[in-house]
Design a protein around this motif. Sequence first.
Motif, PDB file in Angstrom:
ATOM      1  N   UNK A   1      44.869  42.469  37.407  1.00  0.00           N
ATOM      2  CA  UNK A   1      44.537  43.868  37.500  1.00  0.00           C
ATOM      3  C   UNK A   1      44.312  44.456  36.117  1.00  0.00           C
ATOM      4  N   UNK A   2      43.524  45.517  36.083  1.00  0.00           N
ATOM      5  CA  UNK A   2      43.302  46.213  34.826  1.00  0.00           C
ATOM      6  C   UNK A   2      44.286  47.357  34.709  1.00  0.00           C
ATOM      7  N   UNK A   3      44.558  47.753  33.480  1.00  0.00           N
ATOM      8  CA  UNK A   3      45.352  48.950  33.216  1.00  0.00           C
ATOM      9  C   UNK A   3      44.407  50.039  32.749  1.00  0.00           C
ATOM     10  N   UNK A   4      44.633  51.250  33.252  1.00  0.00           N
ATOM     11  CA  UNK A   4      43.706  52.338  33.028  1.00  0.00           C
ATOM     12  C   UNK A   4      44.411  53.506  32.361  1.00  0.00           C
ATOM     13  N   UNK A   5      43.747  54.113  31.383  1.00  0.00           N
ATOM     14  CA  UNK A   5      44.293  55.278  30.687  1.00  0.00           C
ATOM     15  C   UNK A   5      43.213  56.349  30.610  1.00  0.00           C
ATOM     16  N   UNK A  26      41.657  44.491  29.529  1.00  0.00           N
ATOM     17  CA  UNK A  26      41.197  43.285  30.180  1.00  0.00           C
ATOM     18  C   UNK A  26      39.750  42.937  29.904  1.00  0.00           C
ATOM     19  N   UNK A  27      39.427  41.684  30.139  1.00  0.00           N
ATOM     20  CA  UNK A  27      38.093  41.175  29.834  1.00  0.00           C
ATOM     21  C   UNK A  27      37.169  41.168  31.034  1.00  0.00           C
ATOM     22  N   UNK A  28      37.669  41.663  32.183  1.00  0.00           N
ATOM     23  CA  UNK A  28      36.852  41.621  33.392  1.00  0.00           C
ATOM     24  C   UNK A  28      36.416  43.000  33.862  1.00  0.00           C
ATOM     25  N   UNK A  29      36.489  43.980  32.979  1.00  0.00           N
ATOM     26  CA  UNK A  29      36.137  45.349  33.355  1.00  0.00           C
ATOM     27  C   UNK A  29      34.759  45.416  33.987  1.00  0.00           C
ATOM     28  N   UNK A  30      33.835  44.670  33.448  1.00  0.00           N
ATOM     29  CA  UNK A  30      32.449  44.759  33.919  1.00  0.00           C
ATOM     30  C   UNK A  30      32.271  44.271  35.348  1.00  0.00           C
TER      31      UNK A  30
END
Length: 126
Positions: A1-5, A26-30
């Motif tokens: 999972x990504x962390x979001x701010x 993270x490296x998978x945002x795209x």
Amino acid sequence: QVQLVESGGGLVQAGGSLRLSCAASGRTFSTYTMGWFRQAPGKEREFVAAISWSGGTTYYADSVNGRFTISRDNAKNTVYLQMNSLNAEDTAVYYCAADRGDAVVAVTNNFLGGSWGQGTQVYVSS
């Protein structure tokens, strides 16, 4: 999972503009469908806008269509929400969300099971 701010919230007069940002780790945002939701005091959280992983498809709630614009910069791992012609009804905490699924599915399911940020407060004075 990504962390979001999220960032960019604040106080603005009616008719004004704000731009919210949401930075993701993270490296998978795209590969993620990204979205914005909001929750006003005493109300349930509601969908605002979403954008597909490529940025090629966007979705908007009727209440913001034509006033808000969602965009993303995959090189910067960031999604934006440009908000124009703000009014008092736009006052809310705005949340960023990320979903690994298809954009249509993510929007239909309100990003259920996705990752969420902590929110940023937007207050529009009338």
